[in-house]
Design a protein around this motif. Structure first.
Motif, PDB file in Angstrom:
ATOM      1  N   GLY A  23       0.829  -1.275   0.045  1.00 15.01           N
ATOM      2  CA  GLY A  23       0.091   0.063  -0.034  1.00 15.01           C
ATOM      3  C   GLY A  23       0.864   1.286  -0.025  1.00 15.01           C
ATOM      4  N   HIS A  24       2.272   1.238  -0.088  1.00 18.54           N
ATOM      5  CA  HIS A  24       3.030   2.254   0.003  1.00 18.54           C
ATOM      6  C   HIS A  24       4.215   2.099  -1.122  1.00 18.54           C
ATOM      7  N   ALA A  25       5.004   2.816  -0.920  1.00 17.62           N
ATOM      8  CA  ALA A  25       6.214   2.755  -1.826  1.00 17.62           C
ATOM      9  C   ALA A  25       6.975   1.312  -1.647  1.00 17.62           C
ATOM     10  N   PRO A  26       7.315   0.663  -2.797  1.00 19.78           N
ATOM     11  CA  PRO A  26       7.923  -0.729  -2.631  1.00 19.78           C
ATOM     12  C   PRO A  26       9.233  -0.466  -1.548  1.00 19.78           C
ATOM     13  N   ALA A  27       9.433  -1.782  -0.770  1.00 18.89           N
ATOM     14  CA  ALA A  27      10.364  -1.615   0.290  1.00 18.89           C
ATOM     15  C   ALA A  27      10.738  -3.199   0.198  1.00 18.89           C
ATOM     16  N   ILE A  28      12.081  -3.431   1.037  1.00 17.46           N
ATOM     17  CA  ILE A  28      12.402  -4.817   0.885  1.00 17.46           C
ATOM     18  C   ILE A  28      11.595  -5.345   1.983  1.00 17.46           C
ATOM     19  N   ALA A  29      11.128  -6.730   1.665  1.00 15.32           N
ATOM     20  CA  ALA A  29      10.516  -7.589   2.590  1.00 15.32           C
ATOM     21  C   ALA A  29      11.554  -7.979   3.809  1.00 15.32           C
ATOM     22  N   VAL A  30      10.803  -7.754   4.966  1.00 12.18           N
ATOM     23  CA  VAL A  30      11.550  -8.156   6.140  1.00 12.18           C
ATOM     24  C   VAL A  30      10.691  -9.249   6.954  1.00 12.18           C
ATOM     25  N   LEU A  31      11.249 -10.346   7.483  1.00 12.87           N
ATOM     26  CA  LEU A  31      10.794 -11.260   8.488  1.00 12.87           C
ATOM     27  C   LEU A  31      11.105 -10.797   9.675  1.00 12.87           C
ATOM     28  N   THR A  32      10.091 -10.675  10.789  1.00 15.24           N
ATOM     29  CA  THR A  32      10.578 -10.640  12.293  1.00 15.24           C
ATOM     30  C   THR A  32       9.752 -11.932  12.741  1.00 15.24           C
ATOM     31  N   ALA A  33      10.750 -12.207  13.771  1.00 13.89           N
ATOM     32  CA  ALA A  33      10.015 -13.516  14.354  1.00 13.89           C
ATOM     33  C   ALA A  33      10.464 -13.585  15.721  1.00 13.89           C
ATOM     34  N   VAL A  34       9.709 -14.278  16.718  1.00 15.62           N
ATOM     35  CA  VAL A  34      10.182 -14.720  18.184  1.00 15.62           C
ATOM     36  C   VAL A  34      10.538 -16.175  17.973  1.00 15.62           C
ATOM     37  N   VAL A  35      11.946 -16.608  18.320  1.00 10.64           N
ATOM     38  CA  VAL A  35      12.329 -18.023  18.344  1.00 10.64           C
ATOM     39  C   VAL A  35      12.369 -18.530  19.748  1.00 10.64           C
ATOM     40  N   ASP A  36      11.975 -19.733  19.641  1.00  6.21           N
ATOM     41  CA  ASP A  36      12.361 -20.606  20.848  1.00  6.21           C
ATOM     42  C   ASP A  36      13.727 -21.230  20.739  1.00  6.21           C
ATOM     43  N   MET A  37      14.732 -20.907  21.306  1.00  8.44           N
ATOM     44  CA  MET A  37      16.040 -21.113  21.089  1.00  8.44           C
ATOM     45  C   MET A  37      16.419 -22.584  21.514  1.00  8.44           C
ATOM     46  N   ARG A  38      15.440 -23.386  22.312  1.00  9.35           N
ATOM     47  CA  ARG A  38      15.483 -24.725  22.713  1.00  9.35           C
ATOM     48  C   ARG A  38      15.471 -25.769  21.571  1.00  9.35           C
ATOM     49  N   ASP A  39      14.648 -25.383  20.694  1.00  6.68           N
ATOM     50  CA  ASP A  39      14.342 -26.496  19.439  1.00  6.68           C
ATOM     51  C   ASP A  39      14.542 -25.664  18.188  1.00  6.68           C
ATOM     52  N   GLY A  40      14.917 -24.298  18.227  1.00  3.59           N
ATOM     53  CA  GLY A  40      15.007 -23.593  16.956  1.00  3.59           C
ATOM     54  C   GLY A  40      13.702 -23.458  16.074  1.00  3.59           C
ATOM     55  N   MET A  41      12.695 -23.237  16.913  1.00  7.52           N
ATOM     56  CA  MET A  41      11.239 -23.106  16.240  1.00  7.52           C
ATOM     57  C   MET A  41      10.714 -21.565  16.381  1.00  7.52           C
ATOM     58  N   LEU A  42       9.879 -21.416  15.135  1.00 10.09           N
ATOM     59  CA  LEU A  42       9.308 -19.971  15.498  1.00 10.09           C
ATOM     60  C   LEU A  42       8.224 -19.977  16.254  1.00 10.09           C
ATOM     61  N   ILE A  49       8.396 -25.537  10.514  1.00 10.30           N
ATOM     62  CA  ILE A  49       9.266 -24.755  11.201  1.00 10.30           C
ATOM     63  C   ILE A  49       8.600 -23.987  12.277  1.00 10.30           C
ATOM     64  N   ALA A  50       7.529 -23.517  12.273  1.00 16.43           N
ATOM     65  CA  ALA A  50       6.591 -22.431  13.174  1.00 16.43           C
ATOM     66  C   ALA A  50       5.839 -23.297  13.994  1.00 16.43           C
ATOM     67  N   ILE A  51       6.055 -22.863  15.377  1.00 22.14           N
ATOM     68  CA  ILE A  51       5.084 -23.418  16.392  1.00 22.14           C
ATOM     69  C   ILE A  51       3.549 -22.675  16.298  1.00 22.14           C
ATOM     70  N   GLY A  52       3.614 -21.251  16.157  1.00 21.85           N
ATOM     71  CA  GLY A  52       2.588 -20.586  15.916  1.00 21.85           C
ATOM     72  C   GLY A  52       2.659 -19.948  14.558  1.00 21.85           C
TER      73      GLY A  52
END
Length: 300
Positions: free
Chosen positions: A163-182, A293-296
């Protein structure tokens, strides 16, 4: 614009998404009209710049796509130019284990080559093999991070317009470090804004309350602190390089979409193709579901 199932779109590089949608639209129009004469074939093929032979092949592909209900089918890796070098690189990475750093994997490859009296694989070959190995349960060990949860962000090799000017896609995530899952994730056009980060934290809060602390990478803005504090979550670590956590957890690619972990901090000469936000979101959702890959989810 014509829609293509996310599972099928995920099997193509992002550079081909828009062209594929244009071509599929013409093929489906041809099929709906029911005129299979040579004139109709020539006219539709010319519209998308193809010869009749290529158009017939595309028709078969589109029919197969429209009948296919399978999840995303991973593409077989391209056969390397130097097979022996690639095999040695993969062996070294496997022996080093998922907890190893890239430097340790390179050292292991040099040791193997020395023992066998052969030339070590190139650093590029080792990086390629290393990038395909997800850290999983060895995430904390590989990254030398003691906490249970982390939040990180990385650019992806795609430009989106939300809906705005084109921009680089960014993925932001919370990670569970025990098993490497999002635990949860968000996709945004450009760096995630305060509202997006707030939603991500709110979705992850039931998990975060187990420790009330989180590692925050340098890719996140300073405004993340007050947002976490609202949920009584403290920042345990703030020096982690941006994108490094997600690259360890996801590998160097999400399906066929490259991760660009240094883009947000250093910029890049890479000119990612422009894709539709909804297409990119649907493809990432499809891949995460198919690969577990993702828990949630993304919470939307």
């Amino acid at each position: 614009m014509e829609q293509i199932e996310a599972a099928r779109l995920a099997e193509l590089p992002t550079t081909q998404w828009e062209q594929a949608k244009e071509r599929v639209a013409v093929v489906r129009r041809y099929l709906r009209q029911g005129d299979t004469s040579m004139h109709a074939v020539t006219r539709h093929a010319h519209e998308i710049g193809l010869g009749r032979g290529m158009f017939y092949r595309l028709v078969k592909v589109v029919k197969a796509w429209d009948e296919c209900k399978e999840p995303v089918r991973p593409k077989a890796p391209r056969r390397p130019t130097d097979v022996a070098s690639a095999l040695l690189a993969r062996e070294a990475v496997d022996l080093a284990g998922p907890a190893a750093t890239l430097e340790q994997a390179i050292a292991r490859a040099v040791e193997l080559a020395t023992d066998r009296g052969t030339i070590p694989p190139s650093e590029r070959a080792i990086r390629g093999a290393y990038g395909r190995v997800r850290s999983g349960r060895a995430t904390r060990e590989r990254l030398k991070l003691p906490g249970r949860f982390a939040i990180d962000a990385t650019a992806l090799e795609a430009t989106v317009a939300d809906g705005h000017a084109p921009a680089i896609a960014v993925l932001t995530a919370v990670v569970d470090m025990r098993d490497g899952m999002l635990v949860a994730w968000r996709l945004s056009a450009g760096e995630a804004d305060a509202a997006t980060l707030s939603q991500l934290i709110d979705v992850s809060l039931p998990d975060l309350l187990a420790t009330r602390a989180i590692t925050v990478s340098s890719a996140l803005p300073d405004g993340i602190g007050p947002l976490l504090a609202r949920g009584s979550i403290e920042i345990a670590e703030r020096r982690t390089a941006g994108g490094s956590i997600l690259k360890a957890v996801l590998g160097s690619k999400i399906g066929r979409i490259r991760i660009l972990p240094r883009y947000l901090s250093r910029g890049s000469d890479v000119k990612p193709p422009v894709v539709q936000f909804d297409d990119l979101h649907a493809v990432i959702t499809e891949i995460f579901a198919a690969e577990g890959i993702a828990i949630g989810g993304d919470g939307t």
